[in-house]
Design a protein around this motif. Structure first.
Motif, mmCIF file in Angstrom:
data_model
loop_
_atom_site.group_PDB
_atom_site.id
_atom_site.type_symbol
_atom_site.label_atom_id
_atom_site.label_comp_id
_atom_site.label_asym_id
_atom_site.label_seq_id
_atom_site.Cartn_x
_atom_site.Cartn_y
_atom_site.Cartn_z
ATOM 1 N N TRP A 57 -2.771 7.476 4.732
ATOM 2 C CA TRP A 57 -3.636 7.382 5.918
ATOM 3 C C TRP A 57 -3.736 5.948 6.397
ATOM 4 O O TRP A 57 -3.612 5.668 7.589
ATOM 5 C CB TRP A 57 -5.026 7.928 5.596
ATOM 6 N N TRP A 58 -3.951 5.027 5.472
ATOM 7 C CA TRP A 58 -4.089 3.627 5.870
ATOM 8 C C TRP A 58 -2.764 3.032 6.302
ATOM 9 O O TRP A 58 -2.725 2.154 7.176
ATOM 10 C CB TRP A 58 -4.699 2.816 4.736
ATOM 11 N N ILE A 101 0.844 -1.198 0.000
ATOM 12 C CA ILE A 101 0.000 0.000 0.000
ATOM 13 C C ILE A 101 0.877 1.245 0.000
ATOM 14 O O ILE A 101 0.618 2.211 -0.723
ATOM 15 C CB ILE A 101 -0.942 -0.023 1.219
ATOM 16 N N TYR A 102 1.918 1.221 0.813
ATOM 17 C CA TYR A 102 2.856 2.349 0.872
ATOM 18 C C TYR A 102 3.519 2.599 -0.483
ATOM 19 O O TYR A 102 3.707 3.747 -0.892
ATOM 20 C CB TYR A 102 3.899 2.033 1.946
ATOM 21 N N ALA A 103 3.873 1.526 -1.190
ATOM 22 C CA ALA A 103 4.570 1.659 -2.471
ATOM 23 C C ALA A 103 3.694 2.300 -3.538
ATOM 24 O O ALA A 103 4.220 2.871 -4.505
ATOM 25 C CB ALA A 103 5.055 0.283 -2.945
ATOM 26 N N HIS A 104 2.375 2.224 -3.382
ATOM 27 C CA HIS A 104 1.497 2.844 -4.364
ATOM 28 C C HIS A 104 1.586 4.366 -4.330
ATOM 29 O O HIS A 104 1.172 5.021 -5.297
ATOM 30 C CB HIS A 104 0.050 2.383 -4.139
ATOM 31 N N MET A 105 2.122 4.938 -3.285
ATOM 32 C CA MET A 105 2.294 6.388 -3.234
ATOM 33 C C MET A 105 3.369 6.852 -4.218
ATOM 34 O O MET A 105 3.350 7.993 -4.675
ATOM 35 C CB MET A 105 2.662 6.834 -1.811
ATOM 36 N N ASP A 106 4.327 5.973 -4.513
ATOM 37 C CA ASP A 106 5.463 6.337 -5.369
ATOM 38 C C ASP A 106 5.448 5.621 -6.705
ATOM 39 O O ASP A 106 6.449 5.632 -7.420
ATOM 40 C CB ASP A 106 6.784 6.009 -4.654
ATOM 41 N N ILE A 107 4.338 5.015 -7.056
ATOM 42 C CA ILE A 107 4.351 4.100 -8.199
ATOM 43 C C ILE A 107 4.740 4.803 -9.493
ATOM 44 O O ILE A 107 5.472 4.249 -10.327
ATOM 45 C CB ILE A 107 2.968 3.404 -8.320
ATOM 46 N N LYS A 108 4.313 6.058 -9.699
ATOM 47 C CA LYS A 108 4.664 6.777 -10.928
ATOM 48 C C LYS A 108 6.125 7.182 -10.942
ATOM 49 O O LYS A 108 6.835 7.004 -11.939
ATOM 50 C CB LYS A 108 3.774 8.010 -11.077
#
Length: 422
Positions: free
Chosen positions: A381-382, A299-306
């Motif tokens: 947040w999650w 979930i954390y990695a989706h913040m930096d996916i781009k």
């Protein structure tokens, strides 16, 4: 003033002898006269200084300038700018602003970059590192006598201090490895080493001091803990390299962050090599926490996916972007099943299975359903609150099971004494 007059003034007439004028001839039609400069009517022969000035003027117009002229400021346009300099439609990225609130705002300015390097302003990672230690401590406590609540609390306090220190050391090692990658990722470009507030050498020295502080905390535990803890340093150092060669660096992070799931047993004096139940429980708890680590870090990695895709950083979020929710569900099932296996190995009671396993199933299921993986804010947040929600219910279930066994054992020990006194 015309260029001809300016250049004529630059060449003083008195520096030339009139005897040398015979070596000069009239300029051809293709030279200065064609530039609209006429020879003097009083003399058909040009003097040497005047001829030299005309020659310089001719060279000025035909080749490159001999005099440095002031640059005329122009407004660049997208047609004249290189591609990288063309203004984009995206809003400009914010610049670094020193902290004005929280713990870091109270530190001397020279300390702030080091506190940021240790992530003292973002303690969630320290909590994620601490929870496996707490889980194993509470799971091992009934096997250690059971251990007294004072001993359990004291051990837990040592673990949280060690988690803060070692998490800071791990972050510093990560930033040293990523010092050339972090400037290309929006979320990490203002980290101390990336923005050059700290040199790599200073970061290395600071990391060494943190490792020494962590060693000082480790030596407060039984000496056997030293041998159990030392192998974890290999994973601490290798995680930053994993994201360069595999799409599953979260698995390596899980091996690192879950190490505390083993440490609670020797910390309370339970010999893993001599106690088969404890060894089985530690193995199940360790792998359960690996699954949990991969889950929340995905979930954390989706913040930096781009940004990760542009910078060439690999992650499980990039590999399984389209089926992330399914992967998260599988990880949650594995985590709860292995957690239940750890409890079964040590004979845990209903409080553990209902509180810890049941609570984890409810909280993880709700989080996986609600999280918006396309929103950086929602993922953050999650990530932060999921730590306390899921980690909290697992801890409460383990604590309830331990306290019921401890006070139940205490009552059983008091009954024979009461019968003897009667």
């Amino acid at each position: 003033m015309s260029s001809h007059r300016l250049l004529t003034r630059l060449v003083p007439r008195q520096t030339f002898s009139h005897t040398t004028t015979r070596f000069f001839t009239k300029p051809s039609c293709s030279s200065p006269p064609c530039l609209g400069i006429r020879p003097s009517r009083q003399s058909k022969a040009l003097t040497k200084p005047r001829l030299l000035s005309l020659e310089i003027l001719h060279n000025y117009h035909t080749t490159k300038p001999l005099l440095s002229q002031p640059e005329i400021p122009t407004t660049p346009t997208s047609a004249t700018l290189p591609t990288s300099a063309v203004p984009s439609s995206d809003p400009p990225l914010p610049e670094y602003v020193p902290p004005t609130t929280g713990l870091l705002s109270r530190l001397p300015p020279s300390w702030v970059p080091y506190a940021e390097l240790a992530r003292l302003d973002k303690p969630t990672g320290s909590y994620y590192l601490f929870f496996p230690c707490l889980f194993s401590t509470l799971l091992a406590a009934p096997l250690a006598g059971p251990a007294s609540p004072v001993s359990v609390v004291g051990t837990s306090l040592l673990f949280i201090s060690g988690a803060i220190i070692m998490r800071g050391a791990g972050c510093a090692i990560n930033d040293l490895w990523d010092r050339n990658l972090d400037p290309h990722v929006t979320r990490t470009r203002l980290r101390p080493i990336a923005r050059r507030a700290i040199t790599p050498f200073q970061g290395l020295v600071f990391t060494g001091s943190q490792l020494l502080a962590g060693l000082a905390v480790l030596l407060q535990f039984p000496f056997e803990c030293f041998w159990y803890a030392t192998p974890s340093l290999l994973f601490v150092a290798s995680y930053p390299l994993a994201k360069r060669v595999t799409y599953y660096p979260q698995f390596v992070l899980g091996l690192t962050f879950s190490w505390g799931a083993i440490m609670g047993f020797p910390a309370l004096g339970v010999d893993l090599l001599a106690n088969q139940a404890a060894l089985t429980a530690a193995g199940c708890l360790y792998t359960s926490n690996i699954a949990w680590t991969v889950l929340y870090d995905m979930i954390y990695a989706h913040m930096d996916i781009k940004d990760d895709a542009k910078a060439g950083i690999k992650s499980i979020a990039l590999k399984h972007d389209k089926e992330t929710k399914q992967v998260l569900t599988g990880l949650a099932v594995a985590q709860i099943a292995l957690l239940a296996g750890a409890g079964a190995a040590v004979g845990a009671g209903p409080a553990f299975f209902i509180g810890s396993c049941g609570g984890a199933a409810l909280t993880l299921g709700y989080m996986i359903k609600k999280v918006n993986l396309k929103s950086v804010k929602d993922c953050w947040w999650w990530f932060v609150n999921g730590c306390w929600i899921t980690g909290g219910v697992i801890s409460l279930g383990l604590a309830a099971d331990y306290l019921l066994k401890y006070y139940g054992q205490e009552k059983l020990e008091k009954k024979p004494e009461e019968l003897e006194s009667a």
